[in-house]
Design a protein around this motif. Structure first.
Motif, mmCIF file in Angstrom:
data_model
loop_
_atom_site.group_PDB
_atom_site.id
_atom_site.type_symbol
_atom_site.label_atom_id
_atom_site.label_comp_id
_atom_site.label_asym_id
_atom_site.label_seq_id
_atom_site.Cartn_x
_atom_site.Cartn_y
_atom_site.Cartn_z
ATOM 1 N N LYS A 189 -3.731 -9.867 7.699
ATOM 2 C CA LYS A 189 -4.794 -10.885 7.593
ATOM 3 C C LYS A 189 -5.957 -10.408 6.721
ATOM 4 N N SER A 190 -6.438 -9.194 7.027
ATOM 5 C CA SER A 190 -7.589 -8.695 6.259
ATOM 6 C C SER A 190 -7.222 -8.478 4.798
ATOM 7 N N THR A 191 -6.003 -7.989 4.584
ATOM 8 C CA THR A 191 -5.556 -7.786 3.208
ATOM 9 C C THR A 191 -5.610 -9.110 2.451
ATOM 10 N N ILE A 210 0.769 4.998 1.216
ATOM 11 C CA ILE A 210 -0.073 5.829 2.070
ATOM 12 C C ILE A 210 -0.345 7.156 1.381
ATOM 13 N N SER A 257 -2.496 -7.651 15.133
ATOM 14 C CA SER A 257 -3.147 -6.590 14.374
ATOM 15 C C SER A 257 -2.127 -5.950 13.429
ATOM 16 N N GLY A 258 -2.503 -5.744 12.176
ATOM 17 C CA GLY A 258 -1.595 -5.150 11.206
ATOM 18 C C GLY A 258 -0.723 -6.165 10.489
ATOM 19 N N ALA A 259 -0.947 -7.466 10.765
ATOM 20 C CA ALA A 259 -0.098 -8.501 10.168
ATOM 21 C C ALA A 259 -0.382 -8.716 8.685
ATOM 22 N N ARG A 263 -11.520 -0.197 1.406
ATOM 23 C CA ARG A 263 -10.655 -0.164 2.557
ATOM 24 C C ARG A 263 -10.789 1.155 3.325
ATOM 25 N N ASN A 264 -10.770 2.240 2.568
ATOM 26 C CA ASN A 264 -10.880 3.539 3.223
ATOM 27 C C ASN A 264 -12.172 3.639 3.994
ATOM 28 N N ALA A 321 2.144 -4.881 3.040
ATOM 29 C CA ALA A 321 1.137 -5.605 3.818
ATOM 30 C C ALA A 321 1.325 -7.117 3.675
ATOM 31 N N ASP A 342 -11.910 1.489 7.098
ATOM 32 C CA ASP A 342 -10.987 2.028 8.089
ATOM 33 C C ASP A 342 -11.550 3.239 8.806
ATOM 34 N N TYR A 364 0.856 -1.193 0.000
ATOM 35 C CA TYR A 364 0.000 0.000 0.000
ATOM 36 C C TYR A 364 0.887 1.236 0.000
HETATM 37 N N1 LIG Z 1 -5.843 1.123 2.433
HETATM 38 C C1 LIG Z 1 -4.666 1.062 3.062
HETATM 39 N N2 LIG Z 1 -3.736 2.036 2.888
HETATM 40 C C2 LIG Z 1 -2.548 1.977 3.502
HETATM 41 N N3 LIG Z 1 -2.167 0.986 4.318
HETATM 42 C C3 LIG Z 1 -3.029 -0.010 4.557
HETATM 43 C C4 LIG Z 1 -4.322 -0.037 3.932
HETATM 44 N N4 LIG Z 1 -4.970 -1.150 4.333
HETATM 45 C C5 LIG Z 1 -4.127 -1.798 5.163
HETATM 46 N N5 LIG Z 1 -2.959 -1.125 5.295
HETATM 47 C C6 LIG Z 1 -1.786 -1.532 6.105
HETATM 48 O O1 LIG Z 1 -1.435 -2.860 5.743
HETATM 49 C C7 LIG Z 1 -1.064 -3.592 6.881
HETATM 50 C C8 LIG Z 1 -1.913 -4.844 7.000
HETATM 51 O O2 LIG Z 1 -3.250 -4.459 7.287
HETATM 52 P P1 LIG Z 1 -4.424 -5.514 7.526
HETATM 53 O O3 LIG Z 1 -4.399 -6.526 6.454
HETATM 54 O O4 LIG Z 1 -5.667 -4.767 7.727
HETATM 55 O O5 LIG Z 1 -3.959 -6.184 8.915
HETATM 56 P P2 LIG Z 1 -4.776 -7.118 9.899
HETATM 57 O O6 LIG Z 1 -6.092 -7.434 9.313
HETATM 58 O O7 LIG Z 1 -3.895 -8.326 10.072
HETATM 59 O O8 LIG Z 1 -4.895 -6.373 11.185
HETATM 60 C C9 LIG Z 1 -1.192 -2.658 8.072
HETATM 61 O O9 LIG Z 1 0.091 -2.131 8.352
HETATM 62 C C10 LIG Z 1 -2.125 -1.583 7.574
HETATM 63 O O10 LIG Z 1 -1.842 -0.359 8.204
#
Ligand SMILES: Nc1ncnc2c1ncn2[C@@H]1O[C@H](COP(=O)(O)OP(=O)(O)O)[C@@H](O)[C@H]1O
Ligand SMILES: [Mg+2]
Lengths: 228, 181
Positions: free
Chosen positions: A46-48, A13, A42-44, B175-176, A22, B179, A11
């Motif tokens: 997983k959701s991505t 920012i 958290s932040g690993a 995602r936005n 990610a 979040d 990603y």
């Molecule tokens: N839309 C986005 N823009 C920038 N960074 C993102 C975005 N979505 C996720 N991230 C970053 O990617 C990493 C993995 O996020 P995520 O998959 O949500 O983690 P988890 O679900 O394991 O908590 C995190 O560091 C998060 O901040």
């Protein structure tokens, strides 16, 4: 079947040139009828990973084959159709249309298909029965409890009879007892043949899955994968 | 198509119940925009005829000024409508994200959004222009001309509403949106 090789996602920012890696090279195979837990801090990532598996997000590098189809070749329309017919989502915040009633919410995925109103009614009723909330069909979602909302979300996820159910912390907002009931639902869906992937923080939830995968910092670190 | 209409109808009804103010502003805004546009443009044919008869630079200037005025007014209305539309879009953002998660392609989500705004603008304008017909007691030919121009103008004023959708692919905001919660 889900086959993922060396999957990467970065990603950028907004507003800065900073990059977040990610996913840094994920390999997973999930066979049909499996029930897998994905764990990690958290932040690993997983959701991505789950969003990429569910064709909601794109990836930068690597290979993802869903039922033998190379996902990177799919158009937006084809990906949407797969998402509609093969994948059901259940999320921590339920992602329901709060102001609408239960039946309308469960019906939504069917509106993108060519079905008669009778077929739609039948499918909705079957899904509501499967999660034991057929008596709530005309209630407004906003008035339901967390556990009931999650049942509505599960009914919506299974209404199109998908092969995969992807759940992102589905019990994260629920108490222990309700969480147990929801997991029981997932297990019975798995017994009926659905492939289920659940992201969870909760070790009790993960223990109910047949396989556990741990992600840390965009990579898989669970012993299973290391052994290979 | 029937199901799109069903969904659009549900959404329109909900939006009107839950967000009366924005929806009323939106309808009123598009109607006013069209009325002003028609009023300003109504003198253009006369000015053009005058120019053809006289062929003076004065007549040409007058015509040009009028066209400039109309364009300017339309541009202002265009921005106003686009802003109002953004408000309506924001009302539906959550729903759009959920719909695309459930398997609506970008094209389908855009279709639903366009249906909604088209119904809003066209019905609003039709009402406004029909009332003008009765008010001015126009004959049937003028009535038909007005009907056609209503549809054309509605299409024109709906145009700015395409822009946010074309710029903002629905899933990119997934995602936005999540979040923000
Ligand atoms: N839309 C986005 N823009 C920038 N960074 C993102 C975005 N979505 C996720 N991230 C970053 O990617 C990493 C993995 O996020 P995520 O998959 O949500 O983690 P988890 O679900 O394991 O908590 C995190 O560091 C998060 O901040
Ligand atoms: Mg997450």
């Amino acid at each position: 079947m889900i086959e993922i090789r060396d999957l990467k996602k970065t990603y950028t920012i907004k507003g800065s040139k900073e990059k977040v890696n990610a996913l840094r090279g994920i390999d997973i195979t999930v066979n049909d009828r499996e029930m897998v837990a994905i764990q990690g801090r958290s932040g690993a990532g997983k959701s991505t990973l789950l969003n990429i598996i569910g064709l909601i997000e794109s990836y930068d590098d690597g290979e993802y084959m869903l039922n033998g189809i190379d996902v990177s070749t799919l158009s937006d329309g084809k990906a949407a159709k797969l998402r509609n017919q093969r994948i059901g989502f259940v999320l921590q915040d339920y992602s329901l249309l709060e102001k609408y009633n239960v039946k309308t919410n469960v019906m939504l995925p069917l509106l993108f298909d060519k079905l008669s109103s009778r077929e739609i009614d039948e499918k909705v009723n079957r899904a509501l029965e499967a999660v034991n909330i057929d008596d709530l069909s005309h209630r407004k979602v906003a008035h339901l409890s967390g556990g009931q909302k999650q049942r509505v979300a599960i009914a919506r996820a299974i209404v199109n009879d998908p092969s995969f159910i992807l759940a992102d912390e589905p019990t994260g907002a629920l108490d222990t007892k309700t969480s147990g009931e929801i997991m029981e639902l997932f297990r019975s869906l798995n017994d009926e043949g659905k492939t289920i992937i659940i992201i969870t923080h909760d070790p009790i939830v993960a223990d109910q899955c047949k396989r556990k995968i741990e992600i840390s910092d965009g990579r898989i670190v669970s012993p299973e994968q290391v052994e290979k | 198509m029937k199901k799109y209409l069903l969904l659009t109808w549900m959404r329109l009804r909900k939006n009107f119940v839950e967000h009366k103010l924005i929806m009323t502003f939106y309808c009123a805004g598009t109607i006013i925009c069209n009325r002003i546009f028609v009023e300003v443009f109504s003198s253009v044919p006369d000015l053009y005829e005058q120019y053809l008869e006289q062929r003076t630079s004065w007549a040409a200037e007058l015509l040009l000024l009028k066209l400039l005025e109309a364009t300017l007014i339309y541009a202002i209305c265009f921005c106003g409508c686009a802003y109002l539309y953004k408000c309506v879009f924001d009302l539906n953002r959550e729903q759009n994200v959920i719909l695309s998660m459930l398997g609506a392609s970008k094209r389908k989500v855009i279709t639903i959004c366009l249906l909604e705004t088209s119904i809003l603008t066209i019905s609003g304008n039709l009402l406004a222009d029909l009332s003008a017909v009765f008010f001015y007691r126009l004959d049937i030919l003028a009535y038909i001309v007005i009907l056609v121009s209503v549809v054309l103008l509605s299409a024109l004023t709906t145009l700015p509403f395409f822009i946010p959708y074309i710029r903002k692919p629905i899933l990119d905001s997934y995602r936005n949106f999540r979040d923000l919660e």
